[in-house]
Write an enzyme that holds these catalytic residues in place. Structure first.
Site, mmCIF file in Angstrom:
data_model
loop_
_atom_site.group_PDB
_atom_site.id
_atom_site.type_symbol
_atom_site.label_atom_id
_atom_site.label_comp_id
_atom_site.label_asym_id
_atom_site.label_seq_id
_atom_site.Cartn_x
_atom_site.Cartn_y
_atom_site.Cartn_z
ATOM 1 N N TYR A 146 0.935 -1.075 0.092
ATOM 2 C CA TYR A 146 0.017 0.156 -0.036
ATOM 3 C C TYR A 146 0.986 1.238 -0.070
ATOM 4 O O TYR A 146 0.830 2.098 -0.830
ATOM 5 C CB TYR A 146 -0.807 0.013 1.294
ATOM 6 C CG TYR A 146 -1.879 1.285 1.424
ATOM 7 C CD1 TYR A 146 -3.105 1.177 0.694
ATOM 8 C CD2 TYR A 146 -1.541 2.094 2.296
ATOM 9 C CE1 TYR A 146 -3.804 2.144 0.715
ATOM 10 C CE2 TYR A 146 -2.510 3.073 2.331
ATOM 11 C CZ TYR A 146 -3.449 3.375 1.761
ATOM 12 O OH TYR A 146 -4.495 4.381 1.839
ATOM 13 N N GLY A 149 2.952 1.538 -3.091
ATOM 14 C CA GLY A 149 2.070 1.874 -4.080
ATOM 15 C C GLY A 149 1.807 3.169 -4.157
ATOM 16 O O GLY A 149 1.772 3.978 -5.314
ATOM 17 N N ARG A 187 -10.574 -0.787 10.214
ATOM 18 C CA ARG A 187 -9.852 0.008 10.640
ATOM 19 C C ARG A 187 -10.304 0.401 12.296
ATOM 20 O O ARG A 187 -11.500 -0.149 12.645
ATOM 21 C CB ARG A 187 -9.863 1.311 9.962
ATOM 22 C CG ARG A 187 -8.896 1.314 8.749
ATOM 23 C CD ARG A 187 -8.884 2.353 7.780
ATOM 24 N NE ARG A 187 -10.255 1.781 6.873
ATOM 25 C CZ ARG A 187 -10.573 2.701 5.686
ATOM 26 N NH1 ARG A 187 -9.544 3.912 5.562
ATOM 27 N NH2 ARG A 187 -11.828 2.484 4.835
HETATM 28 P P1 NAD Z 1 -12.764 2.079 0.576
HETATM 29 O O1 NAD Z 1 -11.702 0.941 0.496
HETATM 30 O O2 NAD Z 1 -14.073 2.363 1.131
HETATM 31 O O3 NAD Z 1 -12.668 2.750 -0.692
HETATM 32 C C1 NAD Z 1 -11.684 2.419 -2.032
HETATM 33 C C2 NAD Z 1 -12.726 2.029 -3.193
HETATM 34 O O4 NAD Z 1 -11.815 1.627 -4.249
HETATM 35 C C3 NAD Z 1 -13.792 0.868 -2.876
HETATM 36 O O5 NAD Z 1 -14.770 1.346 -3.487
HETATM 37 C C4 NAD Z 1 -12.980 -0.144 -3.706
HETATM 38 O O6 NAD Z 1 -14.103 -1.001 -4.246
HETATM 39 C C5 NAD Z 1 -12.383 0.621 -4.784
HETATM 40 N N1 NAD Z 1 -11.368 -0.355 -5.725
HETATM 41 C C6 NAD Z 1 -10.388 -0.822 -4.650
HETATM 42 N N2 NAD Z 1 -9.591 -1.283 -6.002
HETATM 43 C C7 NAD Z 1 -9.943 -0.917 -7.178
HETATM 44 C C8 NAD Z 1 -9.391 -1.392 -8.200
HETATM 45 N N3 NAD Z 1 -8.608 -2.012 -8.657
HETATM 46 N N4 NAD Z 1 -10.343 -0.750 -9.344
HETATM 47 C C9 NAD Z 1 -11.481 -0.204 -9.127
HETATM 48 N N5 NAD Z 1 -11.864 0.271 -7.814
HETATM 49 C C10 NAD Z 1 -11.050 -0.315 -6.902
HETATM 50 O O7 NAD Z 1 -11.362 3.126 1.248
HETATM 51 P P2 NAD Z 1 -11.679 4.847 1.652
HETATM 52 O O8 NAD Z 1 -11.117 4.931 3.027
HETATM 53 O O9 NAD Z 1 -12.827 5.148 0.997
HETATM 54 O O10 NAD Z 1 -10.409 5.277 0.619
HETATM 55 C C11 NAD Z 1 -10.431 5.914 -0.327
HETATM 56 C C12 NAD Z 1 -9.296 6.458 -0.991
HETATM 57 O O11 NAD Z 1 -8.621 7.345 -0.028
HETATM 58 C C13 NAD Z 1 -8.000 5.244 -1.340
HETATM 59 O O12 NAD Z 1 -7.427 5.625 -2.324
HETATM 60 C C14 NAD Z 1 -7.222 5.299 0.268
HETATM 61 O O13 NAD Z 1 -5.887 5.085 -0.113
HETATM 62 C C15 NAD Z 1 -7.277 6.937 0.389
HETATM 63 N N6 NAD Z 1 -7.217 7.113 1.926
HETATM 64 C C16 NAD Z 1 -8.266 6.985 2.743
HETATM 65 C C17 NAD Z 1 -7.810 7.105 3.947
HETATM 66 C C18 NAD Z 1 -8.837 6.698 5.291
HETATM 67 O O14 NAD Z 1 -8.532 7.152 6.211
HETATM 68 N N7 NAD Z 1 -9.968 6.486 4.862
HETATM 69 C C19 NAD Z 1 -6.567 7.612 4.309
HETATM 70 C C20 NAD Z 1 -5.345 7.860 3.623
HETATM 71 C C21 NAD Z 1 -5.977 7.568 2.064
HETATM 72 N N1 UDP Z 2 -5.986 -0.681 15.820
HETATM 73 C C1 UDP Z 2 -6.283 -0.965 17.172
HETATM 74 N N2 UDP Z 2 -7.475 -1.740 17.247
HETATM 75 C C2 UDP Z 2 -7.974 -2.243 16.084
HETATM 76 C C3 UDP Z 2 -7.711 -1.619 14.770
HETATM 77 C C4 UDP Z 2 -6.607 -0.827 14.819
HETATM 78 O O1 UDP Z 2 -5.685 -0.773 18.166
HETATM 79 O O2 UDP Z 2 -9.113 -3.018 16.321
HETATM 80 C C5 UDP Z 2 -4.831 0.614 15.829
HETATM 81 C C6 UDP Z 2 -3.726 0.092 14.782
HETATM 82 O O3 UDP Z 2 -2.689 -0.946 15.213
HETATM 83 C C7 UDP Z 2 -3.261 1.432 14.721
HETATM 84 C C8 UDP Z 2 -4.396 2.265 14.900
HETATM 85 O O4 UDP Z 2 -5.287 1.685 15.608
HETATM 86 O O5 UDP Z 2 -2.274 1.560 15.501
HETATM 87 C C9 UDP Z 2 -4.826 2.816 13.499
HETATM 88 O O6 UDP Z 2 -5.316 1.759 12.606
HETATM 89 P P1 UDP Z 2 -6.077 1.978 11.338
HETATM 90 O O7 UDP Z 2 -5.958 0.304 10.734
HETATM 91 O O8 UDP Z 2 -7.410 2.381 11.718
HETATM 92 O O9 UDP Z 2 -5.221 2.803 10.457
HETATM 93 P P2 UDP Z 2 -3.731 2.991 10.078
HETATM 94 O O10 UDP Z 2 -2.663 2.219 10.989
HETATM 95 O O11 UDP Z 2 -3.545 2.756 8.711
HETATM 96 O O12 UDP Z 2 -3.614 4.126 10.444
#
Ligand code: NAD
Ligand code: UDP
Length: 318
Positions: A146, A149, A187
């Site tokens: 991730y 990428g 998450r």
């Molecule tokens: P999410 O998993 O709910 O949404 C991702 C969407 O992308 C889904 O609808 C999934 O079906 C689609 N998808 C995945 N692989 C695909 C592919 N190969 N082709 C077409 N569609 C595909 O996650 P989210 O939290 O809504 O995140 C959305 C974007 O924001 C992501 O790019 C993620 O990396 C970025 N982001 C999110 C967070 C967060 O905290 N939610 C933080 C940092 C970055």
């Molecule tokens: N985490 C936790 N319990 C859970 C899920 C996540 O303590 O059930 C912790 C995880 O280890 C991390 C933080 O919460 O330290 C945030 O995790 P998340 O998966 O939401 O996002 P990211 O690590 O990508 O910020």
């Protein structure tokens, strides 16, 4: 803002569905492209009857041929258990997805925004994290598919920009939460709320002293749209996140208080490469986008908890 036809990849996901909704509200047409890996039709059900909305089931690792005026690239699983389920596919989605949206942007001569992430900072040695920090990322660990990428995607965005003049925007999103996260998303916010509502143990990984900054989805979507509409010379990357910083133990206690749950807190092993701390510097977003979050963690958790109560009630009727 003038009427545009906007492509949102990952539009059926958590953040993407909120973004599609907001763009439609602003009078645009939206093409939502998604392979439904972690996204769900349920997230966009309300939008399906809208003539300005189209759903296109497609994978971003394949070339994309649509006519559009703007592109938001969100397609990529974001939750660690989901992106680690098929790490090779995650890496392909990050890299080939970026190439395919950039090829489309170059062909259509349109602006493209990349949803990058605070994960580009890895387990940061500088705290809080400004955009100028290059990060501390393990290239070989379980989060690398991730993180790397997303880092490669940023590289490609800048290479298409320098080489071919593609009009790019990059936002680095910090932990975001809100309604439409999946109960099985994995998450921390969704896990804790679902566990509290079901009366199950709250699972803290490690000692719970690691920190994160949590942004409510409405604030984030506002920041993303402001970035898309910002002056052309400002490519970013720009941090979008809420600078409030909480330990996972504090989050667990807040969720227990707001749900009134009597769940117990238990500790589980800390996953490999789990960042110890995370907090954005948002001075650049304030200056360039006149943006800062307005919704506190407590105020954002209330509608999120209400949403999960509805989801769990519907599940128990099935
Ligand atoms: P999410 O998993 O709910 O949404 C991702 C969407 O992308 C889904 O609808 C999934 O079906 C689609 N998808 C995945 N692989 C695909 C592919 N190969 N082709 C077409 N569609 C595909 O996650 P989210 O939290 O809504 O995140 C959305 C974007 O924001 C992501 O790019 C993620 O990396 C970025 N982001 C999110 C967070 C967060 O905290 N939610 C933080 C940092 C970055
Ligand atoms: N985490 C936790 N319990 C859970 C899920 C996540 O303590 O059930 C912790 C995880 O280890 C991390 C933080 O919460 O330290 C945030 O995790 P998340 O998966 O939401 O996002 P990211 O690590 O990508 O910020």
């Amino acid at each position: 803002m003038s009427h545009k036809r906007i492509l949102v990849t990952g539009g059926a996901g958590f953040i993407g569905s909120h973004l599609c909704e907001k763009l439609l509200e602003q009078g645009n047409e939206v093409i939502c492209l998604d392979n439904l890996f972690t996204g769900r039709k349920e997230n966009i059900r309300r939008l399906m009857g809208n003539l300005d909305f189209e759903f296109f089931r497609h994978d971003v690792i394949e070339p994309i041929y649509v006519e559009c005026d703007q592109i938001y690239n969100l397609a990529c699983p974001a939750s660690p258990p989901h992106y680690q389920f098929d790490p090779v596919k995650t890496a392909k989605t990050g890299v080939m997805g970026a190439i395919n949206v950039l090829d489309l942007a170059r062909h259509c001569k349109v602006r493209v925004l990349q949803a990058s992430t605070s994960e580009v900072y890895g387990d940061p040695e500088i705290h809080p994290q400004p955009e100028s920090y290059w990060g501390h990322v393990n290239p070989d660990g379980i989060r690398s598919c991730y993180d790397e990428g997303k880092r490669m995607a940023e590289t490609l965005f800048f290479d298409y920009h320098r080489q071919d003049g593609v009009d790019i925007k990059i936002v680095r999103i910090f932990n975001t939460y809100g309604p439409r996260m999946r109960p099985d998303d994995g998450r921390v916010v969704s896990n804790f709320i679902v566990q509290a509502l079901r009366g199950e143990d709250i699972t803290i990984y490690g000692d719970g002293q690691q920190t994160r900054s949590f942004c409510y989805v409405d604030d984030l979507v506002d920041g993303m749209i402001r970035m898309m509409e910002s002056r052309e010379e400002f490519t970013g990357p720009v941090n979008l996140g809420n600078p409030g910083e909480f330990t996972m133990l504090e989050l667990a206690e807040l969720v227990l208080k707001l749900t009134g749950s009597r769940s117990k807190i238990v500790h589980k092993p800390l996953p490999q490469d789990d960042p110890l701390q995370r907090k954005p510097v948002i001075d650049l977003a304030k200056k360039e986008l006149n943006w800062e979050p307005t919704i506190s963690l407590e105020d954002g958790l209330v509608p999120t908890i209400r949403y999960f109560e509805g989801v769990l009630a519907a599940e128990s009727k099935e």
